[in-house]
Scaffold this motif. Structure first.
Motif, PDB file in Angstrom:
ATOM      1  N   UNK A 101       0.905  -1.370  -0.021  1.00 47.75           N
ATOM      2  CA  UNK A 101       0.065   0.054   0.051  1.00 47.75           C
ATOM      3  C   UNK A 101       1.091   1.363   0.123  1.00 47.75           C
ATOM      4  N   UNK A 102       2.055   1.116   0.802  1.00 48.47           N
ATOM      5  CA  UNK A 102       2.906   2.274   0.843  1.00 48.47           C
ATOM      6  C   UNK A 102       3.485   2.455  -0.931  1.00 48.47           C
ATOM      7  N   UNK A 103       3.640   1.383  -1.528  1.00 50.41           N
ATOM      8  CA  UNK A 103       4.225   1.491  -2.882  1.00 50.41           C
ATOM      9  C   UNK A 103       3.306   2.158  -3.538  1.00 50.41           C
ATOM     10  N   UNK A 104       2.339   1.706  -3.672  1.00 47.25           N
ATOM     11  CA  UNK A 104       0.998   2.346  -4.382  1.00 47.25           C
ATOM     12  C   UNK A 104       1.039   3.806  -4.074  1.00 47.25           C
ATOM     13  N   UNK A 105       1.115   4.524  -3.021  1.00 51.89           N
ATOM     14  CA  UNK A 105       1.175   5.881  -2.738  1.00 51.89           C
ATOM     15  C   UNK A 105       2.356   6.411  -3.492  1.00 51.89           C
ATOM     16  N   UNK A 106       3.613   5.595  -3.306  1.00 51.46           N
ATOM     17  CA  UNK A 106       4.859   6.006  -3.844  1.00 51.46           C
ATOM     18  C   UNK A 106       4.659   6.136  -5.208  1.00 51.46           C
ATOM     19  N   UNK A 107       4.012   5.274  -5.820  1.00 53.77           N
ATOM     20  CA  UNK A 107       3.813   5.190  -7.385  1.00 53.77           C
ATOM     21  C   UNK A 107       3.198   6.310  -7.876  1.00 53.77           C
ATOM     22  N   UNK A 108       2.216   6.649  -7.118  1.00 59.46           N
ATOM     23  CA  UNK A 108       1.570   7.975  -7.687  1.00 59.46           C
ATOM     24  C   UNK A 108       2.241   9.136  -7.567  1.00 59.46           C
ATOM     25  N   UNK A 109       3.362   9.237  -6.808  1.00 64.87           N
ATOM     26  CA  UNK A 109       4.048  10.367  -6.703  1.00 64.87           C
ATOM     27  C   UNK A 109       5.557  10.189  -7.540  1.00 64.87           C
ATOM     28  N   UNK A 110       5.765   9.140  -8.267  1.00 66.64           N
ATOM     29  CA  UNK A 110       6.865   8.641  -9.090  1.00 66.64           C
ATOM     30  C   UNK A 110       8.034   8.298  -8.296  1.00 66.64           C
ATOM     31  N   UNK A 111       7.722   7.578  -7.221  1.00 68.87           N
ATOM     32  CA  UNK A 111       8.826   7.204  -6.204  1.00 68.87           C
ATOM     33  C   UNK A 111       8.987   5.956  -5.981  1.00 68.87           C
TER      34      UNK A 111
END
Ligand SMILES: O=C(O)c1ccc(O)c(O)c1
Ligand SMILES: [Mg+2]
Length: 598
Positions: free
Chosen positions: A119-129
């Motif tokens: 779930x953290x990676x989902x959020x990161x992906x949205x920010x290009x991280x």
């Protein structure tokens, strides 16, 4: 490969750290959150500064206590993460490091950890991280790299990978071979650090004693080979928490760090600087002094003769057998009293040795040559000692002695005489750097580090040597900088008859360092001696040691300026330096210092 360094490894403000990293040739940095929080620069300004300095921001770190948490707490972690991902956009950093949880609320549940990291990676992906998840060696439930990888693998998220840190892996004794099963593209980041082998709490060890690869006891190059075999092609990044580096100037530390990565890449087959051309012996030790009389009196009493004089400079060559000491009374050298300023290293390939030194960022010294002087290549060691790469009687190579004119004085017999070792005191903050320098630049092999009790402090000592003992340099550090006894340097002269050498020295009026009778009483308890042997040692102040290979007998002259001489006789392949006797020697030197003076 690209090289990077964590800002925590260097001292100073963020600006100072970035400047030092850039000047030392790093391609990128890991920005530590604390360095950013304490900086007056906005994230945009940090980004611009890095760009100006030719640095990329390879990692932002750390994020802590994110996974395997009760839902409410995880929600707070996501909220923090959102802020940090926004910050990273401003910085232009695309990879964040997440350390495994140490929170007392974290639960031992890999499935939950994987789900929350996802779930953290989902959020990161949205920010290009991208999220690089690292097992801290003291993580609450996840503390090994293979466990962290298992969780990352089961999360199966494209924006989630792992960060490998050699300290966490090697400090726990994990087998790094298992790294090869991780697909290279899932290793999002690689942090490299070495450490001395200490038996202590792993968190304290990590936070205070890490050092640059090649300075400690871990096989970092071996680990790197496994990481390369896995297919990793990201930066090699140094992350070193070290109490001493935090206090030292960032510029030299960054150069030391870059030298570490250069030698590491060489060992791992990634780079090929000019091959090492290890020295084969000590051609000379050069003393500088404002007043030659006291030190030449000692040399004379030791049986040295002034055999030659430099054609263009106030430098005399004193010699006995193959032991050569230059005494330099040049006007530039008058300030600091008598000290060892330079070492001539006998080299089979002086130009090659100098080429390697330069490739490994050793400061090349301007050649102080007059027209007609033999070419001499020289670099400065971290403590400022000038190291000359030179040749004595080697066909096809210019001989450094060509610049000297014979005095006609006959050298005293003593074919066995040579420099056994040189003991060089290091500035307190440059000990690890000095070890790496002598290993990487000169191709010497570091021996075990030894602690030596001084009555007024504790000294650390580490020899760097060639395998055959042709060159032995003992690096020491410790005690307060004002402690003259602990900061003296010495030249140890090998002889095949230390008793005769000591008697000759004394008969010529040279005072030998008096050794307390208690020491010799103790020797009688520890060893058996031939009739009269111990009495001779007692009379002359000779110390004795024995190892699995042979015996060592040694004694000391008084000190002139910062220099004293040691006479040593090694028999049967003894390998050490009489470390067991060093506390007695130091105490004896403190005791006489009052009346022989500096
Ligand atoms: O000591 C720590 O907390 C810490 C933080 C980040 C790291 O990458 C690490 O290796 C250790
Ligand atoms: Mg780390």
């Amino acid at each position: 490969m690209r090289t990077s360094i964590a800002t925590v490894s260097l001292s100073g403000s963020l600006t100072e750290k970035l400047t030092a990293a850039s000047l030392a040739g790093f391609d990128g940095v890991e920005i530590f959150e604390n360095d950013l929080l304490a900086s007056p620069l906005t994230p945009e300004e940090v980004r611009a500064r890095c760009a100006d300095l030719g640095l990329t921001i390879d990692l932002y770190q750390p994020m802590r206590d994110v996974e395997a948490l009760p839902e409410e707490e995880f929600a707070r972690a996501l909220r923090r993460a959102r802020h940090k991902f926004e910050l990273m956009r401003r910085l232009g950093a695309d990879t964040v490091l997440v350390c495994s949880s140490v929170s007392p609320h974290a639960v031992d549940d890999d499935a939950l950890a994987a789900e929350q990291l996802s779930r953290l990676a989902d959020l990161a992906e949205d920010h290009g991280v991208r999220v690089a998840y690292e097992a801290l060696a003291w993580g609450r439930h996840i503390s090994t790299y293979d466990h962290a990888w298992h969780v990352v693998e089961s999360a199966g998220h494209p924006a989630l990978g792992t960060c490998l840190d050699s300290f966490h892996i090697l400090s726990r004794g994990s087998d790094p071979k298992g790294i090869e099963v991780i697909p290279g593209e899932k290793i999002f980041f690689l942090q490299l650090a070495d450490a001395p082998l200490l038996a202590m709490d792993v968190l304290q060890w990590s936070r205070h004693y890490r050092c640059f690869p090649g300075q400690g006891g871990f096989d970092v190059a071996g680990l790197l080979r496994h990481v390369l075999r896995a297919g990793y092609d990201g930066p090699l990044s140094l992350e070193v928490f070290n109490d001493v580096f935090r206090q030292s100037e960032a510029g030299p530390t960054a150069v030391d760090a870059q030298r570490s990565l250069l030698t590491l890449q060489e060992t791992a087959g990634l780079a090929a600087p000019p091959a090492p051309a290890p020295p084969t012996g000590v051609a000379f030790a050069e003393l500088v002094t404002p007043d030659a009389a006291p030190v030449t009196a000692v040399l004379g009493a030791l049986g040295f003769a002034r055999t030659a004089r430099h054609r263009g400079k106030p430098v005399d060559l004193w010699q006995r057998g193959d032991a050569r000491v230059l005494v330099n009374t040049g006007p530039a050298e008058r300030r600091d009293g008598t000290r060892l300023a330079a070492v001539g290293l006998e080299s089979p390939d002086p130009a090659g040795a100098a080429g390697r030194a330069e490739a490994l960022l050793a400061p090349v010294l301007p050649r102080r040559r007059a027209p007609g002087d033999a070419p001499l290549e020289a670099v400065a060691a971290p403590d400022g000692t000038e190291l000359f790469f030179c040749a004595t009687e080697r066909p096809g190579l210019p001989d450094w002695r060509a610049d000297f004119e014979d005095t006609g004085a006959p050298a005293e017999a003593g074919a066995a005489w040579r420099v056994d070792h040189l003991s060089l005191t290091q500035p307190w903050h440059q000990f690890d750097e000095a070890v790496l320098f002598h290993r990487g630049v000169l191709g010497l092999r570091p021996q075990e580090s030894v602690d030596v009790a001084d009555p007024y402090g504790l000294l650390r000592s580490r020899a760097v040597t060639t395998d055959d003992g042709g060159v032995r340099i003992v690096l020491t550090v410790g005690a307060a900088p004002t402690d003259d006894t602990a900061h003296a340097q010495h030249i140890a002269l090998a002889t095949d008859d230390v008793v005769a050498a000591a008697r000759r020295f004394r008969a010529a009026g040279g005072p030998l360092l008096p050794i307390p009778g208690n020491y010799h009483d103790d020797l009688a308890a520890r060893f058996e001696f031939a009739d009269g042997e111990l009495e001779t040692y007692r009379e002359l102040g000779i110390l004795y040691d024995r190892d699995a290979h042979g015996t060592f007998r040694h004694c000391y002259t008084h000190t002139v300026g910062r220099i004293f001489f040691e006479l040593v006789q090694r028999d049967g392949g003894y390998r050490g330096y009489g470390a067991a006797n060093a506390p007695v020697r130091l105490a004896a030197q403190h005791a006489v210092r009052g009346f022989t003076g500096g």
